[in-house]
Design a protein around this motif. Sequence first.
Motif, PDB file in Angstrom:
ATOM      1  N   HIS A 150       0.848  -1.190   0.000  1.00 41.76           N
ATOM      2  CA  HIS A 150       0.000   0.000   0.000  1.00 41.76           C
ATOM      3  C   HIS A 150       0.884   1.242   0.000  1.00 41.76           C
ATOM      4  O   HIS A 150       1.558   1.535   0.986  1.00 41.76           O
ATOM      5  N   TRP A 151       0.886   1.994  -1.103  1.00 41.15           N
ATOM      6  CA  TRP A 151       1.741   3.169  -1.240  1.00 41.15           C
ATOM      7  C   TRP A 151       0.938   4.424  -0.963  1.00 41.15           C
ATOM      8  O   TRP A 151      -0.203   4.565  -1.403  1.00 41.15           O
ATOM      9  N   LEU A 152       1.565   5.355  -0.246  1.00 49.53           N
ATOM     10  CA  LEU A 152       0.903   6.575   0.186  1.00 49.53           C
ATOM     11  C   LEU A 152       1.676   7.800  -0.288  1.00 49.53           C
ATOM     12  O   LEU A 152       2.862   7.718  -0.612  1.00 49.53           O
ATOM     13  N   TYR A 153       0.993   8.937  -0.294  1.00 51.75           N
ATOM     14  CA  TYR A 153       1.635  10.212  -0.625  1.00 51.75           C
ATOM     15  C   TYR A 153       2.086  10.876   0.666  1.00 51.75           C
ATOM     16  O   TYR A 153       1.299  11.044   1.604  1.00 51.75           O
ATOM     17  N   SER A 154       3.378  11.234   0.739  1.00 50.21           N
ATOM     18  CA  SER A 154       3.918  11.884   1.936  1.00 50.21           C
ATOM     19  C   SER A 154       3.760  13.394   1.812  1.00 50.21           C
ATOM     20  O   SER A 154       4.327  14.012   0.910  1.00 50.21           O
ATOM     21  N   LYS A 155       2.957  13.975   2.698  1.00 55.89           N
ATOM     22  CA  LYS A 155       2.753  15.419   2.664  1.00 55.89           C
ATOM     23  C   LYS A 155       4.010  16.177   3.100  1.00 55.89           C
ATOM     24  O   LYS A 155       4.144  17.364   2.844  1.00 55.89           O
ATOM     25  N   THR A 156       4.920  15.484   3.760  1.00 55.05           N
ATOM     26  CA  THR A 156       6.130  16.144   4.264  1.00 55.05           C
ATOM     27  C   THR A 156       7.060  16.555   3.136  1.00 55.05           C
ATOM     28  O   THR A 156       7.503  17.707   3.051  1.00 55.05           O
ATOM     29  N   ASP A 157       7.407  15.612   2.245  1.00 56.19           N
ATOM     30  CA  ASP A 157       8.377  15.900   1.187  1.00 56.19           C
ATOM     31  C   ASP A 157       7.859  15.581  -0.209  1.00 56.19           C
ATOM     32  O   ASP A 157       8.579  15.757  -1.185  1.00 56.19           O
ATOM     33  N   GLY A 158       6.617  15.117  -0.328  1.00 57.75           N
ATOM     34  CA  GLY A 158       6.055  14.850  -1.645  1.00 57.75           C
ATOM     35  C   GLY A 158       6.421  13.515  -2.244  1.00 57.75           C
ATOM     36  O   GLY A 158       6.001  13.194  -3.359  1.00 57.75           O
ATOM     37  N   PHE A 159       7.208  12.671  -1.522  1.00 51.95           N
ATOM     38  CA  PHE A 159       7.585  11.368  -2.048  1.00 51.95           C
ATOM     39  C   PHE A 159       6.446  10.367  -1.862  1.00 51.95           C
ATOM     40  O   PHE A 159       5.533  10.571  -1.064  1.00 51.95           O
ATOM     41  N   ILE A 160       6.523   9.274  -2.601  1.00 54.04           N
ATOM     42  CA  ILE A 160       5.593   8.155  -2.445  1.00 54.04           C
ATOM     43  C   ILE A 160       6.259   7.144  -1.518  1.00 54.04           C
ATOM     44  O   ILE A 160       7.359   6.665  -1.807  1.00 54.04           O
ATOM     45  N   VAL A 161       5.603   6.821  -0.423  1.00 57.34           N
ATOM     46  CA  VAL A 161       6.203   5.969   0.603  1.00 57.34           C
ATOM     47  C   VAL A 161       5.219   4.882   0.998  1.00 57.34           C
ATOM     48  O   VAL A 161       4.016   4.962   0.741  1.00 57.34           O
ATOM     49  N   SER A 162       5.749   3.828   1.649  1.00 53.18           N
ATOM     50  CA  SER A 162       4.918   2.767   2.203  1.00 53.18           C
ATOM     51  C   SER A 162       4.554   3.121   3.638  1.00 53.18           C
ATOM     52  O   SER A 162       4.978   4.144   4.173  1.00 53.18           O
ATOM     53  N   LYS A 163       3.755   2.264   4.276  1.00 58.20           N
ATOM     54  CA  LYS A 163       3.391   2.509   5.672  1.00 58.20           C
ATOM     55  C   LYS A 163       4.612   2.452   6.581  1.00 58.20           C
ATOM     56  O   LYS A 163       4.615   3.045   7.659  1.00 58.20           O
ATOM     57  N   ASP A 164       5.663   1.739   6.148  1.00 56.64           N
ATOM     58  CA  ASP A 164       6.906   1.661   6.923  1.00 56.64           C
ATOM     59  C   ASP A 164       7.882   2.766   6.551  1.00 56.64           C
ATOM     60  O   ASP A 164       9.065   2.695   6.878  1.00 56.64           O
ATOM     61  N   ASN A 165       7.396   3.783   5.798  1.00 61.68           N
ATOM     62  CA  ASN A 165       8.206   4.941   5.393  1.00 61.68           C
ATOM     63  C   ASN A 165       9.359   4.547   4.467  1.00 61.68           C
ATOM     64  O   ASN A 165      10.437   5.136   4.502  1.00 61.68           O
ATOM     65  N   ILE A 166       9.123   3.530   3.627  1.00 54.51           N
ATOM     66  CA  ILE A 166      10.102   3.153   2.599  1.00 54.51           C
ATOM     67  C   ILE A 166       9.761   3.926   1.329  1.00 54.51           C
ATOM     68  O   ILE A 166       8.638   3.845   0.831  1.00 54.51           O
ATOM     69  N   LYS A 167      10.728   4.678   0.798  1.00 57.13           N
ATOM     70  CA  LYS A 167      10.471   5.480  -0.382  1.00 57.13           C
ATOM     71  C   LYS A 167      10.426   4.593  -1.620  1.00 57.13           C
ATOM     72  O   LYS A 167      11.273   3.730  -1.810  1.00 57.13           O
ATOM     73  N   LEU A 168       9.418   4.841  -2.452  1.00 55.31           N
ATOM     74  CA  LEU A 168       9.158   3.979  -3.599  1.00 55.31           C
ATOM     75  C   LEU A 168      10.318   3.972  -4.586  1.00 55.31           C
ATOM     76  O   LEU A 168      10.688   2.913  -5.103  1.00 55.31           O
ATOM     77  N   HIS A 169      10.921   5.135  -4.890  1.00 53.91           N
ATOM     78  CA  HIS A 169      11.974   5.156  -5.905  1.00 53.91           C
ATOM     79  C   HIS A 169      13.204   4.379  -5.442  1.00 53.91           C
ATOM     80  O   HIS A 169      13.852   3.700  -6.231  1.00 53.91           O
ATOM     81  N   ARG A 170      13.525   4.427  -4.142  1.00 48.29           N
ATOM     82  CA  ARG A 170      14.642   3.632  -3.634  1.00 48.29           C
ATOM     83  C   ARG A 170      14.304   2.141  -3.659  1.00 48.29           C
ATOM     84  O   ARG A 170      15.126   1.305  -4.041  1.00 48.29           O
ATOM     85  N   TYR A 171      13.072   1.844  -3.256  1.00 46.66           N
ATOM     86  CA  TYR A 171      12.636   0.439  -3.224  1.00 46.66           C
ATOM     87  C   TYR A 171      12.694  -0.172  -4.620  1.00 46.66           C
ATOM     88  O   TYR A 171      13.170  -1.308  -4.806  1.00 46.66           O
ATOM     89  N   LEU A 172      12.235   0.584  -5.621  1.00 47.07           N
ATOM     90  CA  LEU A 172      12.236   0.072  -6.995  1.00 47.07           C
ATOM     91  C   LEU A 172      13.665  -0.134  -7.498  1.00 47.07           C
ATOM     92  O   LEU A 172      13.991  -1.176  -8.073  1.00 47.07           O
ATOM     93  N   TYR A 173      14.514   0.873  -7.292  1.00 43.36           N
ATOM     94  CA  TYR A 173      15.868   0.792  -7.835  1.00 43.36           C
ATOM     95  C   TYR A 173      16.644  -0.361  -7.202  1.00 43.36           C
ATOM     96  O   TYR A 173      17.361  -1.097  -7.882  1.00 43.36           O
ATOM     97  N   ARG A 174      16.510  -0.531  -5.884  1.00 41.25           N
ATOM     98  CA  ARG A 174      17.234  -1.602  -5.208  1.00 41.25           C
ATOM     99  C   ARG A 174      16.771  -2.971  -5.681  1.00 41.25           C
ATOM    100  O   ARG A 174      17.571  -3.899  -5.810  1.00 41.25           O
ATOM    101  N   ASN A 175      15.465  -3.123  -5.938  1.00 36.98           N
ATOM    102  CA  ASN A 175      14.971  -4.410  -6.409  1.00 36.98           C
ATOM    103  C   ASN A 175      15.339  -4.668  -7.864  1.00 36.98           C
ATOM    104  O   ASN A 175      15.567  -5.811  -8.267  1.00 36.98           O
TER     105      ASN A 175
END
Length: 652
Positions: A150-175
């Motif tokens: 479940h991916w969410l929009y972070s109002k703090t910095d505008g990134f897309i993050v998971s409930k565990d605060n994992i940023k989507l772009h880092r998660y994608l690149y690492r995988n």
Amino acid sequence: MKYYKELGYNGNFGDVIHVKVDDIKPTSHVKINTECPMCKKEHRIQYCDYYKQQHTLCNSCATTYFNTKNNVCIYCGKKATKIFDGHYYCSKHTEHMKKYGKCLATTCCDLNEISYENDYAILHVRGSDQIDIALVKIDLNAVDYVKHIHWLYSKTDGFIVSKDNIKLHRYLYRNLIGDIECNYILFKNNDMYDMRYKNLIQSNEKTFRLFSDNNTDIDGIFIKDNLQVGIIDDTHYKLLNIRDLKDIESNRKPIIVEVGENGCWNCISHSQHPDGYVYVYSGKKKIKLHKRVLEIKLGRELKVNNDELTRHMCDNPQCCNPDHLIIGNSQENHDDMVSRGRGYWQNHTGYFKWYEREGSKQKKQPKPLLTEEIIINIYKDALQNCIPYRQLDKKYGVGRGVSSNIANKKTYKNITENIDVIDNRHILDNTKKEDYIMVKNLKDGNLYTNREITDLTGINRETVRNIVNDTWTYSYKDIKNYNDKFIGDGSGVIYYMDIEYDTIVDGVGFRNTVYCAKCNLHCNGCHNPQSHNIKNGKPSSVNNLAKLLLENGNDITFSGGECSLQAKAFIKLAQMLKNENRNIWLYSGHTYEELIGDSVTSKLLNLVDVLVDGRFENDLRNTDLLFKGSSNQRIIDLNETRKAGEVVLWRR
């Protein structure tokens, strides 16, 4: 085993035996393989459930079948209001089916719908209201990595993050590359929602020197307006004294800028926020980078309470070049917006410009966005023809409020001040008089709610509420002399067309028939079509109408129009007539079953002796019929019906 031994099966406890399906014990939890008769898919079902339910439907098909049978939403089980694609849905999930093609849940991964383009996929990041917040482009081979989270929009910095605060772009690149040690991922085209592999850069490869934790990558340092700048190459600089010492020692991401067009320093180490600016941390506080650069340039903090802010001379919110930043205030910032044409209203037809006001010191007057002919037409339509402002806005294709400003001479006064037009806006026409009087009459005795009055009269609900609460624009100024038109005496008001005395066609014997106003059935061939509109009728208090009907000893008939639309007033009238022992007949275009099923009209039927029900059908018209016009209509003896508990037809 005792149960199966009685059926002729041999074996001991723990042995595997083959049993026919029909011989399985009804309470057994053994699972059997079967095929769903609706979707034709194989599934497993416990035999005890099959024995109780007597069907082999799978869970999803069973939900669809039984919920559809009971007219409830097949997704949530609530009362269904609409049918979509052959199934029942509530209003909420009907909108989901129309917009998304499926029902969306408010939890789990269903919030992240994935759609597909030619060579990439789009991840829809939605809020709890199911509205798209961000559309993220990802590679097709990355879909399997993100669809179960479940991916969410972070109002703090505008990134897309998971409930565990994992940023989507880092998660994608690492995988995608299989490297879990990479720290910084950048976006090539500065689009933080384009997370395809070709747009991501790993900092420990090509740009490792730009993000190293020490200054070994710096070829030299120069001072520019108190700002220490490290030279990486001809087009890349590192800002050194933006943060405090404790921030530098905590290994925070270095601030790297790239020299762009017009000498702008565009920050590439930190992503651009949706508002266009770049934010960095200073201690635990998050600040705008360009503001921090200006504070270092001035040698002091900006005093927000004194209306001090940062102005960009280059109009580039991402730039942090000290030469492009100056101190200013809100008015100067607004002047910059106007002079550079960035105002929203400057690019939309009809929006009012602040410097078009009379007495403005602005010397250069811009060309009007509306032609003089359109302005004059709007002015005349508003004042002379009394067309509502909202309709004028749509008619002439201007923004909301433009017509109101023109009519009230807030804008384009130089064009409209010499136009000689009679202002008819505040002159109450006959229609508004009738509406006011009708609402006041129907509200007499508090028989009807505002919504019921709206349904009866067709008058706007807000207008009805304002009339009832004496807050209508015209109530005090123009109608205070019309109080003699109100005929209410506290007993309620009935609008009727006419009273026919001594008639013999509307029931047994000589009768007095009152024809009520208002009908919503509009039968083809209706003998009284003028009664369809309640405004064609005349009002009478219930007390006064009862006196008119009781002038002689005749029995009474309620005809129409459709009396059930004014049922509350007719109930009071019928009670008065029953106190005088009068026989009452009622004609209605609705059937007995429809009337008895309504809580209000059922009370009216309890006071009526005979009901003639059903719509008039012109194709079934027969002049030889007694007391009715078409053969489909029934004459029901309500006294006998109430005794028998079923419909009993009247007999002469």
